[in-house]
Enzyme design. Structure first.
Site, mmCIF file in Angstrom:
data_model
loop_
_atom_site.group_PDB
_atom_site.id
_atom_site.type_symbol
_atom_site.label_atom_id
_atom_site.label_comp_id
_atom_site.label_asym_id
_atom_site.label_seq_id
_atom_site.Cartn_x
_atom_site.Cartn_y
_atom_site.Cartn_z
ATOM 1 N N HIS A 115 47.847 -17.167 -34.358
ATOM 2 C CA HIS A 115 48.200 -16.882 -32.972
ATOM 3 C C HIS A 115 48.777 -15.476 -32.836
ATOM 4 O O HIS A 115 48.488 -14.772 -31.861
ATOM 5 C CB HIS A 115 49.211 -17.910 -32.460
ATOM 6 C CG HIS A 115 48.715 -19.323 -32.545
ATOM 7 N ND1 HIS A 115 47.680 -19.785 -31.777
ATOM 8 C CD2 HIS A 115 49.110 -20.371 -33.324
ATOM 9 C CE1 HIS A 115 47.453 -21.063 -32.060
ATOM 10 N NE2 HIS A 115 48.310 -21.436 -32.996
ATOM 11 N N ARG A 391 71.292 -4.065 -33.339
ATOM 12 C CA ARG A 391 71.416 -4.410 -34.763
ATOM 13 C C ARG A 391 70.062 -4.665 -35.425
ATOM 14 O O ARG A 391 69.934 -4.492 -36.639
ATOM 15 C CB ARG A 391 72.290 -5.660 -34.935
ATOM 16 C CG ARG A 391 73.757 -5.461 -34.624
ATOM 17 C CD ARG A 391 74.577 -6.636 -35.126
ATOM 18 N NE ARG A 391 74.126 -7.897 -34.560
ATOM 19 C CZ ARG A 391 74.631 -8.443 -33.462
ATOM 20 N NH1 ARG A 391 75.597 -7.832 -32.807
ATOM 21 N NH2 ARG A 391 74.187 -9.609 -33.019
ATOM 22 N N ASN A 394 66.296 -1.212 -35.600
ATOM 23 C CA ASN A 394 66.082 -0.311 -36.730
ATOM 24 C C ASN A 394 67.153 -0.624 -37.773
ATOM 25 O O ASN A 394 68.237 -0.055 -37.762
ATOM 26 C CB ASN A 394 66.167 1.144 -36.272
ATOM 27 C CG ASN A 394 65.780 2.126 -37.362
ATOM 28 O OD1 ASN A 394 65.751 1.779 -38.547
ATOM 29 N ND2 ASN A 394 65.487 3.353 -36.981
ATOM 30 N N HIS A 398 70.662 1.253 -38.863
ATOM 31 C CA HIS A 398 71.831 0.406 -38.586
ATOM 32 C C HIS A 398 72.670 0.191 -39.834
ATOM 33 O O HIS A 398 73.910 0.218 -39.766
ATOM 34 C CB HIS A 398 71.380 -0.931 -38.018
ATOM 35 C CG HIS A 398 72.491 -1.938 -37.910
ATOM 36 N ND1 HIS A 398 72.750 -2.873 -38.891
ATOM 37 C CD2 HIS A 398 73.420 -2.142 -36.954
ATOM 38 C CE1 HIS A 398 73.789 -3.599 -38.541
ATOM 39 N NE2 HIS A 398 74.213 -3.190 -37.369
ATOM 40 N N TYR A 406 81.056 2.550 -39.083
ATOM 41 C CA TYR A 406 81.839 1.415 -38.599
ATOM 42 C C TYR A 406 82.840 0.928 -39.648
ATOM 43 O O TYR A 406 84.046 0.859 -39.387
ATOM 44 C CB TYR A 406 80.898 0.285 -38.200
ATOM 45 C CG TYR A 406 81.609 -0.942 -37.682
ATOM 46 C CD1 TYR A 406 82.178 -0.961 -36.412
ATOM 47 C CD2 TYR A 406 81.727 -2.088 -38.464
ATOM 48 C CE1 TYR A 406 82.834 -2.082 -35.935
ATOM 49 C CE2 TYR A 406 82.380 -3.218 -38.001
ATOM 50 C CZ TYR A 406 82.932 -3.206 -36.734
ATOM 51 O OH TYR A 406 83.592 -4.315 -36.274
ATOM 52 N N SER A 429 75.420 7.876 -32.947
ATOM 53 C CA SER A 429 74.013 7.575 -32.722
ATOM 54 C C SER A 429 73.478 8.285 -31.488
ATOM 55 O O SER A 429 72.363 8.832 -31.499
ATOM 56 C CB SER A 429 73.829 6.061 -32.576
ATOM 57 O OG SER A 429 72.468 5.727 -32.436
ATOM 58 N N HIS A 433 70.513 11.091 -31.519
ATOM 59 C CA HIS A 433 69.293 10.858 -30.733
ATOM 60 C C HIS A 433 69.059 11.993 -29.733
ATOM 61 O O HIS A 433 67.921 12.468 -29.577
ATOM 62 C CB HIS A 433 69.389 9.527 -29.986
ATOM 63 C CG HIS A 433 69.010 8.343 -30.806
ATOM 64 N ND1 HIS A 433 69.875 7.771 -31.713
ATOM 65 C CD2 HIS A 433 67.862 7.616 -30.870
ATOM 66 C CE1 HIS A 433 69.280 6.745 -32.291
ATOM 67 N NE2 HIS A 433 68.062 6.622 -31.812
#
Length: 521
Positions: A115, A391, A394, A398, A406, A429, A433
């Site tokens: 499918h 999360r 990518n 991450h 973090y 980030s 970007h």
């Protein structure tokens, strides 16, 4: 003793009933045969779905169990083995380290289901229809077939220059971080170690300056087109992130045992890390036993197909709409219509970028290097919250942000500063970007910065993991459609506005002020 007449009649009646029953049962079985086939197919489909879900959940449970086992290991035993392990990090409280295990990419698992393969075939059919329609329109309008690849040729112009610029960037990344680590790993004898440490810091500063300045200088001086700029900026960011990860994973362990005999990681492990599809350094990774070259060729072919697909979408759906938009007076109606028109091409571009890079490109390199952990993404399309989407979209990036922004932020600020650490992740980030978009497009227009930092940050805290259900998934996809439409529309308008309305004199404010707001030539 012979049976009497009544017994014979009774036996004949029983025999007739049994024959009738057997005949009826045969008819029932004949009628139930199609139902049995359908039921068997249904059970097979349920079994496949159950096994896929169980495999994903089991992998997550094993990851968690391995991490908890590492944390439960006695602290003194872990510290006592530090001189013999070169990639031990400084143990941080409540830190979850990335665990690599052998596993396939999620799309490879889903492609085993018929499918899902049909959906993939629909995308291929869409590309074929787009190519056929393009050729038909050219044949009708021009009277001949015109296979124009102007956009593709323009985008990848001066690619050899970009590849030549990549060589010193790679050599610097290959030699400087590793040699710096060797200098810092030398035994402490008088002022020798301080001299080596200072030299290592100077080498790292030169390495960082070269990676930051050289690509920008080449791109600006030679006016590289967008695709060639993509090669430089992605490699620039990748080399910086890999350099930091290598030093972050190895230096703390070396500094903790300074003065003792310790060897740096093997050069081969560092060389392998520079090419393998992960941004987290380990001295060893799970490896597959063989290389499937047919799988490598298939993924590279699919990545090339995605590039052609994207060029067709831009040439047929974006260029005709936005090429002359800056020549018309600005109106809210035209802006809204352009955004809505760009939602389709925008979401197609998002899916093509995901499939071409995060699946095809990374899996091709993983297969060539026999890299076992292929979890470059998770099922982000099933997300019901933007926190889960960020999360799972990518996983490669991450993991780097989670480990070095973090978790290190929590270590520096304390475990109560979770929201501050999370905002730090969004800030880093968003800035990266926006820098990539600015580098590739050649102008500063902070659409991505505002969407990622402001809108994305708000959605991360409002649409969190507490929200479940199909409605939230529909909402997430709706916002993704609109977000991609805004990006494609505004960036395309600015791109053409800067070509239709060049500045008579280059100024700082002229470079950072959106030209599409005032260009109506």
């Amino acid at each position: 003793m012979e049976p009497n007449g009544s017994q014979l009649r009774r036996r004949e009646g029983l025999r007739e009933e049994q024959e009738k029953g057997a005949g009826g049962e045969g008819n029932i079985k004949a009628h139930r045969a199609p139902d049995l086939v359908q039921w068997t197919r249904h059970v097979e489909a349920v079994k496949t779905q159950f096994l896929e879900q169980a495999q994903r959940q089991l992998a997550e449970l094993l990851d968690q169990a391995m991490w908890e086992a590492v944390q439960a290991y006695p602290q003194q035993d872990r510290s006592s083995t530090a001189p013999n392990t070169t990639n031990k990090t400084r143990e941080l409280p409540h830190v979850k380290r990335k665990v690599f295990i052998s596993r396939k990419s999620l799309l490879d698992e889903l492609m085993e289901v018929q499918h899902f393969r049909t959906i993939y075939h629909m995308f291929i059919a869409g590309l074929c229809v787009l190519i056929i329609s393009t050729l038909a329109i050219d044949l009708i309008d021009e009277g001949r077939l015109m296979l124009e690849f102007d956009l593709l040729i323009f985008s990848f112009g001066q690619l050899p220059l970009a590849l030549m610029t990549w060589v010193p960037m790679f050599l610097s990344t290959l030699l400087v971080p590793y040699q710096t680590l060797r200098l810092w790993a030398r035994p402490s004898t008088g002022g020798t170690w301080m001299l080596g440490a200072g030299l290592g810091c100077a080498l790292l500063a030169a390495h960082g300056a070269m990676l930051c300045i050289l690509p920008v200088h080449v791109a600006v001086k030679h006016q590289l087109p967008p695709a060639s700029k993509c090669v430089l900026v992605f490699e620039q960011v990748r080399f910086l992130m890999k350099s930091y990860s290598f030093l972050r994973e190895t230096v703390p362990g070396i500094l903790c045992v300074r003065g003792k005999s310790i060897s740096a990681p093997s050069f081969s492990s560092y060389l392998y890390f520079l090419f393998c599809p992960t941004l987290i350094y380990r001295e060893a990774y799970p490896r597959t036993p063989t290389i499937r070259w047919s799988y490598v060729a298939k993924n590279f072919a699919q990545a090339l197909g995605c590039v052609l697909y994207a060029c067709f979408i831009l040439a047929r759906l974006c260029v005709p709409v936005f090429a002359n938009m800056s020549r018309e007076p600005f109106s809210t109606r035209a802006l809204l219509l352009s955004i809505l028109h760009a939602t389709g091409p925008g979401i197609f571009m998002l899916l093509l970028i995901f499939f071409a890079f995060l699946h095809c490109w990374l899996n091709a390199f993983a297969e060539m290097l026999r890299f076992g952990d292929r979890m470059f993404y998770r099922d982000w399309w099933n997300s019901t919250s933007f926190s889960n989407y960020y999360r799972t979209w990518n996983v490669v990036v991450h993991d780097w942000l989670y480990s070095y922004v973090y978790q290190d932020g929590l270590w520096l600020l304390g475990m109560r500063a979770r929201k501050v650490a999370m905002l730090g992740v969004f800030l880093v980030s968003a800035v990266v970007h926006e820098y990539i978009f600015c580098f590739v497009l050649g102008f500063f227009y902070p659409v991505m910065l505002m969407q990622f930092l402001v809108v994305g940050g708000l959605l991360n805290f409002t649409m969190n993991d507490r929200h479940t259900g199909p409605a939230w998934n529909v909402l997430m996809w709706t916002l993704l459609f609109l977000g991609q439409g805004i990006q494609v529309s505004l960036y395309c308008q600015e791109w053409y506005a800067r070509r239709h309305c060049p500045l008579p004199q280059t100024t700082f404010w002229g470079l950072v002020t959106p030209r599409s707001w005032s260009c109506h030539s």
